[in-house]
Design an enzyme around this catalytic site. Structure first.
Site, mmCIF file in Angstrom:
data_model
loop_
_atom_site.group_PDB
_atom_site.id
_atom_site.type_symbol
_atom_site.label_atom_id
_atom_site.label_comp_id
_atom_site.label_asym_id
_atom_site.label_seq_id
_atom_site.Cartn_x
_atom_site.Cartn_y
_atom_site.Cartn_z
ATOM 1 N N LYS A 172 77.147 -19.931 43.150
ATOM 2 C CA LYS A 172 78.451 -19.962 43.821
ATOM 3 C C LYS A 172 79.307 -18.752 43.454
ATOM 4 O O LYS A 172 80.168 -18.342 44.227
ATOM 5 C CB LYS A 172 79.213 -21.240 43.433
ATOM 6 C CG LYS A 172 78.619 -22.512 44.019
ATOM 7 C CD LYS A 172 79.569 -23.695 43.928
ATOM 8 C CE LYS A 172 79.737 -24.155 42.483
ATOM 9 N NZ LYS A 172 80.562 -25.388 42.398
ATOM 10 N N GLU A 223 79.949 -33.374 54.420
ATOM 11 C CA GLU A 223 79.791 -33.207 52.971
ATOM 12 C C GLU A 223 80.951 -33.902 52.283
ATOM 13 O O GLU A 223 81.891 -33.265 51.825
ATOM 14 C CB GLU A 223 79.742 -31.719 52.591
ATOM 15 C CG GLU A 223 79.401 -31.487 51.133
ATOM 16 C CD GLU A 223 80.589 -31.138 50.236
ATOM 17 O OE1 GLU A 223 80.383 -30.936 49.041
ATOM 18 O OE2 GLU A 223 81.742 -31.059 50.741
ATOM 19 N N LYS A 273 87.374 -15.679 41.747
ATOM 20 C CA LYS A 273 86.773 -16.204 40.521
ATOM 21 C C LYS A 273 85.572 -15.364 40.118
ATOM 22 O O LYS A 273 84.847 -14.837 40.974
ATOM 23 C CB LYS A 273 86.279 -17.646 40.730
ATOM 24 C CG LYS A 273 87.358 -18.597 41.204
ATOM 25 C CD LYS A 273 88.313 -18.980 40.095
ATOM 26 C CE LYS A 273 89.259 -20.057 40.612
ATOM 27 N NZ LYS A 273 90.309 -20.392 39.662
ATOM 28 N N ASP A 328 82.418 -28.914 55.073
ATOM 29 C CA ASP A 328 82.764 -28.999 53.658
ATOM 30 C C ASP A 328 83.984 -29.907 53.473
ATOM 31 O O ASP A 328 84.996 -29.747 54.163
ATOM 32 C CB ASP A 328 83.081 -27.569 53.182
ATOM 33 C CG ASP A 328 83.282 -27.473 51.694
ATOM 34 O OD1 ASP A 328 82.273 -27.499 50.970
ATOM 35 O OD2 ASP A 328 84.449 -27.391 51.264
ATOM 36 N N ASN A 329 83.875 -30.864 52.567
ATOM 37 C CA ASN A 329 85.002 -31.735 52.233
ATOM 38 C C ASN A 329 85.765 -32.258 53.457
ATOM 39 O O ASN A 329 86.995 -32.124 53.532
ATOM 40 C CB ASN A 329 85.994 -30.980 51.338
ATOM 41 C CG ASN A 329 85.518 -30.952 49.898
ATOM 42 O OD1 ASN A 329 84.817 -31.858 49.451
ATOM 43 N ND2 ASN A 329 85.901 -29.915 49.172
#
Lengths: 670, 670
Positions: free
Chosen positions: B530, B417, B257, B388-389
């Site tokens: 990010k 998180e 990205k 994370d997640n």
């Protein structure tokens, strides 16, 4: 690492109702729909599915009903319990891969994405289900199998993309897949939750306690079981459905107590029925002065004709001349001087009573013998027992004994007469007692009554503890009754009969408003029936017989009084007035009770009604129909006036009636 | 019928603290005294005794401490936990026959009853204990054995009745018997309750999150691990103790990205650190642009010098070029066209991320590989992980993985998180996460903050869920911060740092008050770190650096801010002002915080203080010492005025100081 189930992603927790994480049973009654909630979720965003599984204990197969999602991972379902006994439930949940695919597929199509690969994924899922179905065979599945095979072809057809709109619109495929999709990697809830289902009388009952020996119509002789039988029409006419008799066994002669608990009985004194056992027998014998086993059988039979049943009092303690003392000395505690340890609460001595020693090495024989006492009377047709002081016998014994009896006789009910500390009373409820005595007798102010009823009906206690409210017992004549007299007897009667679905009256002293204590500051009756014979004039003016009759009729006609859910207290600006309501789940039936707790003065105040909870239109008047006096009042809005005089009748028991508009535009109350 | 234990009469239930009936561990930290309560009772009126049993899990013997009775069958005890790891506790209770005898004996003597037989009963009990002791032998018991044998003789002496007064007065016998009396028919609690003991930082920590690539002092190049090392003095000077780095692994190139989450990255774009894995390696590799393993080791080492530690971000997901995709294709979900399923939230597609397929038949290898990622970094000195997640990976995996790691490394801490539904966040806490992200970021009004903090600190949630409050994260720039600007940044910083014992800051954007979203209505930052490299001017005027420094200093100097017990909100007649306190158990230390939630207007109001809870004399003034401004105010009585301007500093953090009278009759504040 778990040996298996590493692929199971669904979590099941937070089950309710439950008692101590499933260690004890939740109580329900026959005909109930058990409403169950559970938290179920998984990692990620897949669609879940699950079932509530339930069965009568001992059955090998589970019945299933789908879990329905509510908000925030809460799922709900219910199941009917149609016979008394032990039931159980648990849950299974799984990732619904097809439903997940279908949800995403609709979104992709709506976003006009390329769904060629997604159609193939769907076809794969259908294909797996087809294979799964084929393995099960069974002609009933043939048609669904064909349909699914057809869907598999349609989804994998290279031309399928041109039919996506039709595929999306069709509800047949999701239905078929919900029915047949294999429950891959399903999670079974870690616990099986027990439910104790009693017959309806376990929940809803009106008890009348009486001493058989005081039932004689002839003042020259004591009453017998036949006199009790002759008294049945009187008790039945008032609407009671359980007639409870204190122990009917032979009464010990050694250390027998005299009137007013005198240390020594006179020659003609009958003794306390709780000093059980004499030469004539013990817990399975009938005192000869009361009659014979044949008389008892007739009484049990006759009671049935009035839709009443006889409850016996089981008091596991022995008079010194109880046969067990000779036959099983090892069931009692021996003192160093070779005598048997009598009951004591030092410095008080109860030499007429030997407690059983549950720490005996012969405990298994003792347990069996005690259970057999229940079984003996069950064979004689008794299905309701009031157990005396269960909190002085070990809890493990009760857990075993009640389960043993219920296994063969799931319709037997037990009332725990434990007046002790709260956790102990609760434990007996958890162990299987159908009903329990309460602190009601000592809860008198508005604040006390409100707090206590809310605890009993609106906390987890309601799952295992069924309160039975008694305004008095042969042991407890509360100071409020002594001082308040008849107005307080009326007020406490209304409270007991309307606050909880089960209540009990110690008659005839209650309807005749006996209120003289043995001495000031005592809760014992003067000339208590526990130690002497009485003859009652039941037609005495001022008897509360007709009020009892009215209350029991109202209870039978209103289902909301037959359960303890949906109790609500309503604020009123007078501490002597207490107002509360019970209603059906849909508020179609509402009983609103107001009681004046002051036995001397007329009290009045403005009460606040929750119109919304009551489903009442704030723009319309409604009718307060006093089921006791017959009077009907029209009320408007939430705030209304109440005035109650203690002399006339210190209570309203209102049925709230809404306005209904008829065809002719004429308004009346339903 | 139970095969044994029919003679055990003691019931043990109602254990607290506990989580789901002992299914999960209660959380504590090293140095805590675990306060335990239990309901214990038996049938009848005997005296009970019991012990709390506790041990480090895996130890073969229990340590014991006596249970102390409180009211209504509640018993209490506590035990110290002095090392991190799994601990466990349970209970044993029994009838104390000697204490029962002794209690009754004193009553009988007081009532001047004949106690000849009672003395013999006492002698029997002592005799049984003597025999019991003889069986144990052991020279340490010799003296007690002799004393008890002597007591046995005295009690059974035919002349004993003449010494009853002396026997009653002697406390030696009850003490000896309490120590040695055999625990006949003891009841062991049915459950062993687990306790997870973390080191202190599990409870009390201040986190600082930063992107290594934005740490470069040179605007012409991205930051490296060495730059992070150079930034350590800055972070340490503010008082943070955990420096948390987003993933430091090689970033995938396929579908990388661009800035602001652009679908395609330009040639120089660094990509998102959460798209983990490339030709250079996966979860155990370091992105070459950040440096080498040697650099990392140096950083970890250097941080320790500042009493800080490095926390790594573990995100179990793979970029398409992660080595696992080739090595273990079976760990990913294959689509019917042979491609691998990328992450989706239809219609959104995240083609730069492959989720792991935990339903793979090769799940055991996958679980081991993921655990090994943690173990790899633990070997490199990392003891704190931000996961994370975690809610998108199966709960059974976490339960196993965290337990596996803790078994060897009880000092490792995990922060979950998970920003998702409440029961899922709670479950992760139950499974062993040391700390958890919360809804704090979205709780902004006084009512929301009050309700939420009370839920976290004053319900059962506090047993398993340690909140870590973050005012913002790289993913969440709340509208309140966007609109309120610097005053809101200050207010939210004070709330986070003082409401809970653990909090975290995403810096430097927080201290520099970055508040521009990528677009209106979004919680994403414009030009988010990010997706691109930044260079920060840390000396920018308006930086909150000094406020952070002050808050962390206050936190370190006040133990009541290092725990979440004893939080209390205080009524103030202004909805824009929130007032609360944290205090030590004995109220010796009280921190009182007032925050103005309005970023624009000065707000004032009268706050009500609970003088009694605060142990403040209503007749004496007390001092409110603002630890932020240094100002000292003298307050009187419960009701006092507060005024806060958003521009200057929208908060007071008061230390309440009582008056103390000195020798010279001079008053000052402690």
């Amino acid at each position: 690492m778990p040996a298996e189930n590493g692929q199971s992603r669904v979590v099941i927790e937070g089950v309710r109702p439950q008692v101590d994480g499933g260690r004890f049973a939740v109580k329900q009654t026959v005909g109930d729909l058990v409403q169950v909630q559970v938290d179920m979720f998984a990692d990620g965003h897949d669609v879940l599915a699950g079932v509530l599984m339930y069965r009568k204990s001992g059955e090998s197969t589970w019945q299933e009903t789908p879990l329905i999602p509510d908000v925030n991972d809460l799922w709900e379902a219910s199941f009917p319990v149609d016979t008394p006994g032990n039931w159980e439930f648990t849950f299974t949940g799984w990732i619904d891969r097809f439903a997940s695919w279908h949800r995403d597929f609709l979104k992709r199509v709506a976003a006009e994405q390329d769904v060629r690969v997604d159609l193939l994924t769907g076809a794969e899922l259908v294909s797996e289900t087809v294979e799964h179905l084929r393995e099960q065979a069974g002609s009933s599945l043939e048609q669904d199998l064909e349909r699914l095979a057809d869907w598999q072809r349609r989804l994998s057809d290279s031309n399928a993309t041109s039919h996506v709109t039709r595929i999306c619109a069709d509800t047949g495929l999701p239905r078929l897949m919900a029915r047949h999709c294999p429950r891959e990697f399903a999670t079974r809830c870690e616990t099986i939750y027990p439910v104790q289902v009693d017959r309806e009388r376990g929940r809803f009952s009106a008890w009348y306690e009486m001493f058989p020996r005081s039932a004689s119509p002839d003042p020259s002789r004591p009453g017998t079981l036949r006199d009790v039988q002759a008294r049945l029409p009187y008790v039945a006419s008032m609407g009671f459905d359980v007639l409870y008799l204190p122990p009917i066994h032979p009464i010990g002669r050694q250390f027998r107590k005299g009137p007013n608990n005198a240390e020594k009985a006179g020659p003609g004194d009958p003794g306390s029925p709780w000093a059980i056992g004499a030469a004539e027998g013990g817990h399975t014998a009938i005192a000869p002065e009361l009659g014979t086993l044949a008389d008892f059988r007739q009484l049990v039979q006759a009671a049935r004709g009035y839709d009443m049943e006889i409850a016996l009092d089981i008091a596991f303690q022995c008079a010194p001349d109880h046969p067990w003392v000779r036959q099983h000395p090892q069931w009692f505690r021996a003192r160093p001087d070779g005598t048997i340890q009598y009951a004591e609460n030092p410095p008080k001595k109860y030499q007429d009573i030997y407690p059983l020693n549950f720490e005996t090495d012969d405990w298994q024989a003792l347990w069996n013998a005690l259970r057999d006492v229940f079984l003996y009377w069950i064979r004689e047709g008794v299905k309701v027992f009031r157990v005396d002081n269960p909190h002085t016998k070990p809890f493990p014994f009760w857990e075993w004994c009640l389960a043993e009896i219920r296994r063969e006789h799931p319709d037997v009910l037990f009332l725990a007469e434990a007046f002790t500390r709260p956790k102990i009373m609760h434990r007996l409820g958890k162990l299987g007692y159908s009903q329990s005595y309460t602190y009601f007798t000592w809860r008198n102010t508005k604040e006390e009554l409100t707090e206590y009823l809310e605890e009993l009906t609106q906390t987890d206690v309601a799952n295992f503890y069924r309160p039975n409210f008694w305004p008095s017992t042969p042991d407890i004549l509360h100071a409020e009754l002594q001082l308040g007299g008849r107005p307080t007897f009326m007020a406490r009667l209304v409270l007991a009969a309307t606050m909880t679905a089960s209540y009990g009256i110690y008659g005839p002293p209650y309807e005749l408003c006996w209120n003289t204590p043995v001495k000031e500051g005592s809760e014992e009756f003067l000339n208590s029936e526990k130690y002497q014979v009485h003859h009652h004039d039941l037609d005495q003016p001022g008897s509360l017989r007709s009020l009892m009759t009215q209350l029991n009729t109202i209870r039978k006609e209103h289902q909301c009084l037959q359960r303890n859910e949906f109790v609500q207290f309503h604020p009123i600006d007078n501490d002597q007035l207490i107002c509360y309501s019970k209603r059906s789940a849909d508020a179609a039936e509402i009983i609103f009770v107001a009681v004046n707790l002051d036995p001397v003065h007329t009290q009045s105040g403005f009460v606040e009604l929750p119109l919304e909870d009551f489903d009442l239109d704030p723009q319309q008047s409604y009718q307060m129909h006093d089921l006791l006096s017959g009077a009907r009042y029209v009320w408007n809005g939430p705030r209304n006036y109440i005035e109650l005089s203690p002399e006339v009748l210190p209570a309203h028991v209102f049925r709230i009636r809404r306005q209904v508009r008829t065809e002719r535009d004429f308004e009346y109350y339903e």
